[in-house]
Design a protein around this motif. Structure first.
Motif, PDB file in Angstrom:
ATOM      1  N   TYR A 136       9.418  -4.380 -11.664  1.00  0.00           N
ATOM      2  CA  TYR A 136       7.979  -4.672 -11.717  1.00  0.00           C
ATOM      3  C   TYR A 136       7.189  -3.600 -10.955  1.00  0.00           C
ATOM      4  CZ  TYR A 136       3.607  -7.192 -10.688  1.00  0.00           C
ATOM      5  OH  TYR A 136       2.295  -7.549 -10.537  1.00  0.00           O
ATOM      6  N   LEU A 137       7.650  -3.242  -9.751  1.00  0.00           N
ATOM      7  CA  LEU A 137       6.956  -2.212  -8.998  1.00  0.00           C
ATOM      8  C   LEU A 137       7.035  -0.850  -9.696  1.00  0.00           C
ATOM      9  CD1 LEU A 137       7.773  -2.981  -5.233  1.00  0.00           C
ATOM     10  CD2 LEU A 137       5.793  -3.638  -6.602  1.00  0.00           C
ATOM     11  N   ASP A 138       8.178  -0.574 -10.309  1.00  0.00           N
ATOM     12  CA  ASP A 138       8.312   0.682 -11.074  1.00  0.00           C
ATOM     13  C   ASP A 138       7.268   0.745 -12.164  1.00  0.00           C
ATOM     14  OD1 ASP A 138      10.322   1.819  -9.616  1.00  0.00           O
ATOM     15  OD2 ASP A 138      11.946   1.099 -10.914  1.00  0.00           O
ATOM     16  N   ARG A 139       7.063  -0.347 -12.855  1.00  0.00           N
ATOM     17  CA  ARG A 139       6.077  -0.354 -13.954  1.00  0.00           C
ATOM     18  C   ARG A 139       4.672  -0.155 -13.410  1.00  0.00           C
ATOM     19  NH1 ARG A 139       2.671  -3.654 -16.524  1.00  0.00           N
ATOM     20  NH2 ARG A 139       3.155  -5.486 -15.266  1.00  0.00           N
TER      21      ARG A 139
ATOM     22  N   THR B 135      -4.649  -4.848  -8.036  1.00  0.00           N
ATOM     23  CA  THR B 135      -3.267  -4.754  -8.527  1.00  0.00           C
ATOM     24  C   THR B 135      -2.280  -5.069  -7.416  1.00  0.00           C
ATOM     25  OG1 THR B 135      -3.875  -3.118 -10.195  1.00  0.00           O
ATOM     26  CG2 THR B 135      -1.554  -3.230  -9.570  1.00  0.00           C
ATOM     27  N   ARG B 136      -2.529  -4.519  -6.234  1.00  0.00           N
ATOM     28  CA  ARG B 136      -1.617  -4.788  -5.112  1.00  0.00           C
ATOM     29  C   ARG B 136      -1.685  -6.256  -4.700  1.00  0.00           C
ATOM     30  NH1 ARG B 136      -3.000   0.649  -3.215  1.00  0.00           N
ATOM     31  NH2 ARG B 136      -4.759  -0.218  -2.050  1.00  0.00           N
ATOM     32  N   ALA B 137      -2.867  -6.840  -4.729  1.00  0.00           N
ATOM     33  CA  ALA B 137      -2.990  -8.255  -4.371  1.00  0.00           C
ATOM     34  C   ALA B 137      -2.223  -9.138  -5.346  1.00  0.00           C
ATOM     35  CB  ALA B 137      -4.468  -8.658  -4.333  1.00  0.00           C
TER      36      ALA B 137
ATOM     37  N   ARG C 188       0.834  -1.206   0.000  1.00  0.00           N
ATOM     38  CA  ARG C 188       0.000   0.000   0.000  1.00  0.00           C
ATOM     39  C   ARG C 188       0.866   1.253   0.000  1.00  0.00           C
ATOM     40  NH1 ARG C 188      -3.322  -3.014   3.555  1.00  0.00           N
ATOM     41  NH2 ARG C 188      -2.322  -2.055   5.379  1.00  0.00           N
ATOM     42  N   GLU C 189       1.974   1.172   0.702  1.00  0.00           N
ATOM     43  CA  GLU C 189       2.906   2.308   0.723  1.00  0.00           C
ATOM     44  C   GLU C 189       3.675   2.421  -0.584  1.00  0.00           C
ATOM     45  OE1 GLU C 189       6.828   3.859   3.228  1.00  0.00           O
ATOM     46  OE2 GLU C 189       5.801   2.010   3.819  1.00  0.00           O
ATOM     47  N   ALA C 190       4.134   1.279  -1.117  1.00  0.00           N
ATOM     48  CA  ALA C 190       4.943   1.295  -2.336  1.00  0.00           C
ATOM     49  C   ALA C 190       4.120   1.630  -3.568  1.00  0.00           C
ATOM     50  CB  ALA C 190       5.637  -0.057  -2.518  1.00  0.00           C
ATOM     51  N   LEU C 191       2.843   1.248  -3.550  1.00  0.00           N
ATOM     52  CA  LEU C 191       1.961   1.477  -4.706  1.00  0.00           C
ATOM     53  C   LEU C 191       0.708   2.233  -4.259  1.00  0.00           C
ATOM     54  CD1 LEU C 191       2.152  -2.132  -6.217  1.00  0.00           C
ATOM     55  CD2 LEU C 191       3.435  -0.126  -6.974  1.00  0.00           C
ATOM     56  N   PRO C 192       0.860   3.483  -3.839  1.00  0.00           N
ATOM     57  CA  PRO C 192      -0.277   4.209  -3.258  1.00  0.00           C
ATOM     58  C   PRO C 192      -1.414   4.465  -4.235  1.00  0.00           C
ATOM     59  CG  PRO C 192       1.571   5.697  -3.647  1.00  0.00           C
ATOM     60  CD  PRO C 192       2.087   4.315  -3.884  1.00  0.00           C
ATOM     61  N   ARG C 193      -1.137   4.504  -5.532  1.00  0.00           N
ATOM     62  CA  ARG C 193      -2.175   4.806  -6.511  1.00  0.00           C
ATOM     63  C   ARG C 193      -2.783   3.550  -7.151  1.00  0.00           C
ATOM     64  NH1 ARG C 193       0.459   9.959  -9.815  1.00  0.00           N
ATOM     65  NH2 ARG C 193       0.722  11.323  -7.986  1.00  0.00           N
ATOM     66  N   ALA C 194      -2.238   2.403  -6.823  1.00  0.00           N
ATOM     67  CA  ALA C 194      -2.754   1.161  -7.400  1.00  0.00           C
ATOM     68  C   ALA C 194      -4.031   0.745  -6.684  1.00  0.00           C
ATOM     69  CB  ALA C 194      -1.711   0.055  -7.290  1.00  0.00           C
ATOM     70  N   ASP C 195      -4.887   0.014  -7.383  1.00  0.00           N
ATOM     71  CA  ASP C 195      -6.103  -0.485  -6.741  1.00  0.00           C
ATOM     72  C   ASP C 195      -5.789  -1.775  -5.974  1.00  0.00           C
ATOM     73  OD1 ASP C 195      -6.006  -2.570  -8.654  1.00  0.00           O
ATOM     74  OD2 ASP C 195      -7.338  -1.490 -10.012  1.00  0.00           O
ATOM     75  N   ASP C 196      -6.772  -2.231  -5.214  1.00  0.00           N
ATOM     76  CA  ASP C 196      -6.556  -3.408  -4.360  1.00  0.00           C
ATOM     77  C   ASP C 196      -6.209  -4.651  -5.168  1.00  0.00           C
ATOM     78  OD1 ASP C 196      -7.064  -1.896  -2.141  1.00  0.00           O
ATOM     79  OD2 ASP C 196      -9.143  -2.555  -1.907  1.00  0.00           O
TER      80      ASP C 196
END
Length: 208
Positions: A203-206, A160-162, A150-158
């Motif tokens: 991957y996280l950068d993308r 995507t993070r899952a 959640r911290e690393a990808l603050p703009r991603a939806d749930d």
């Protein structure tokens, strides 16, 4: 035909006095030795009791069966590794990518250092891997990973993070296990960990 009841894997009771704590410690130390020398297929409570120098009855005061002993060993390993992983993931003084790199390096080193024991515990995993106690033991690390993403990808939806959590943790576990199946030098561990961390960070950068 009804399912057979699952073997109990919880300890019968917790040692409260110094003497009983020493007894449980001796049983667990003997269990590690039996597992390392005999492997999971030949692991029995009788062999553990003999190696510990105690009666089987004394062993059964604390552990109802061999699954309970093996689960305790696995649970202790989960707790040790989990505490290390949580400390890295929750260190907000460092940026997320640095934490991810440190996590990969620490995990791969741990896999290589404990490869023999983990291999034997993996063989015994069918005895307890689906038990509620096993799921609970893994839950705290999963929560830390979710908070980290959640911290690393603050703009991603749930969703995507899952997916990111599933891919990273799955790849880390599978690749770490495969890499640790052969003896590795510290230099090899460093190179492999760097390559895996590069992959995860890209991957996280993308996704960002």
């Amino acid at each position: 035909m009804p399912d057979r009841p699952k073997a109990r894997i919880s300890a019968r009771k917790q040692p409260s006095q110094a003497r009983s704590r020493e007894l449980v410690s001796a049983i667990l130390e003997a269990a590690v030795q039996v597992l390392a020398t005999e492997g999971a297929p030949r692991f029995t409570t009788a062999r553990v009791a003999e190696r510990a120098g105690v009666s089987v009855g004394s062993l059964y005061q604390y552990f109802p069966n061999k699954a309970a002993i093996l689960f305790r060993l696995q649970s202790d390993e989960w707790q040790e590794t989990g505490a290390l992983m949580r400390a890295i993931l929750e260190d907000r003084a460092r940026p997320p990518q640095e934490r991810l790199r440190r996590l990969v390096h620490a995990f791969v080193r741990s896999e290589c250092e404990e490869a023999g024991m983990r291999g034997a515990l993996d063989d015994a995993a069918p005895l307890y891997r689906d038990a509620p106690e096993a799921r609970q033991a893994r839950a705290s690390v999963e929560r830390s990973a979710e908070a980290f993403l959640r911290e690393a990808l603050p703009r991603a939806d749930d969703a995507t993070r899952a997916l990111a959590a599933e891919l990273i943790t799955g790849a880390l576990a599978a690749l770490g296990k495969r890499f640790s199946e052969a003896p590795r030098t510290p230099a090899e561990v460093e190179v492999y960990s760097d390559a895996m961390a590069d992959m995860f960070c890209a991957y996280l950068d993308r996704l960002r």
